[in-house]
Enzyme design. Structure first.
Site, PDB file in Angstrom:
ATOM      1  N   LYS A   1       3.576   4.402   8.594  1.00  0.00           N
ATOM      2  CA  LYS A   1       2.505   3.794   9.239  1.00  0.00           C
ATOM      3  C   LYS A   1       3.666   3.374  10.832  1.00  0.00           C
ATOM      4  CE  LYS A   1      -0.862   1.925   7.542  1.00  0.00           C
ATOM      5  NZ  LYS A   1      -1.698   1.255   6.673  1.00  0.00           N
ATOM      6  N   ILE A   2       2.498   3.997  11.606  1.00  0.00           N
ATOM      7  CA  ILE A   2       2.797   3.752  13.059  1.00  0.00           C
ATOM      8  C   ILE A   2       1.549   3.228  13.903  1.00  0.00           C
ATOM      9  CG2 ILE A   2       4.114   4.496  15.227  1.00  0.00           C
ATOM     10  CD1 ILE A   2       6.082   5.708  12.927  1.00  0.00           C
TER      11      ILE A   2
END
Length: 218
Positions: A84-85
């Protein structure tokens, strides 16, 4: 539509798997902290339970730091771990580098269709519009999902849409009606998908009537 469990608690994920309602898991630092367990222990437990994608969040703010975290997280299980970014300029640089390195990413904290467009062009595997948080701020969250799906359909993007921040069953219903790829659902909302008062009334009536059936024994 696939359903991901938005949880890091082993017992919740196990129950969702048993019910056939866990195609994957999404986590974040808040959810992992709520378990009271070390990060590595939580991740190991989830990997033991879930066969689908598992989103683990990078916490660096610069592209280089995110990419280095992504490499470490992906190495835990390259087939299942998705990194997750956040939707930032530095984040999209990291997403691009991850895509080139074969690391799958989930761009999180998406609140506009243009952000989703940018994420797809950067090479994101998944994009997570936060519908509940938009609703909390007097904006129709599901309208955003509709816009993103239209854009992705227009240009045949491979990026999958994860409807995130689901607060109640109606969010899940709307996601399915719109054709979203995935809804990531907290466990307390997941169990509400089973509930309907008429079902309860029907079961109660059937059990009461069963007791009225004469016994065949003399």
């Amino acid at each position: 539509m696939k359903i991901f469990v938005d949880s890091a608690k082993r017992e919740e994920i196990e129950q969702a798997v048993a019910m056939g309602l866990c195609d994957g898991v999404t986590t974040n630092p808040t959810l992992i902290a709520q378990t009271g367990k070390p990060f590595d222990v939580v991740v190991k437990e989830i990997l033991e339970i879930v066969s689908g994608p598992i989103s683990l969040e990078a916490i660096s703010m610069d592209a280089e730091g995110m990419f280095e975290e992504a490499k470490r997280l992906s190495a835990l299980d390259p087939e299942r771990v998705v990194v997750k970014i956040p939707m930032t300029k530095e984040g999209m640089i990291a997403v691009r580098r991850c895509a080139q390195a074969g690391i799958r990413t989930n761009v999180t904290l998406v609140f506009s269709a243009t952000q989703a467009l940018v994420a797809a062009k950067a090479g994101a595997s998944f994009v997570s519009p936060f519908v509940g948080r938009l609703d909390d701020n007097s904006t129709e969250g599901m309208r955003l999902v509709e816009e993103i799906l239209q854009i992705y359909d227009n240009y045949d993007f491979d990026t999958e849409v994860i409807v995130a921040s689901c607060r109640h069953p109606i969010h899940v219903l709307r996601a399915a009606l719109l054709g979203a790829d995935i809804a990531t659902v907290p466990f307390n909302v997941l169990v509400k998908l089973f509930d309907h008062p008429l079902t309860d009334v029907g079961i109660k009536r059937f059990l009461e009537d069963y007791k009225k059936i004469p016994s065949g024994n003399k």
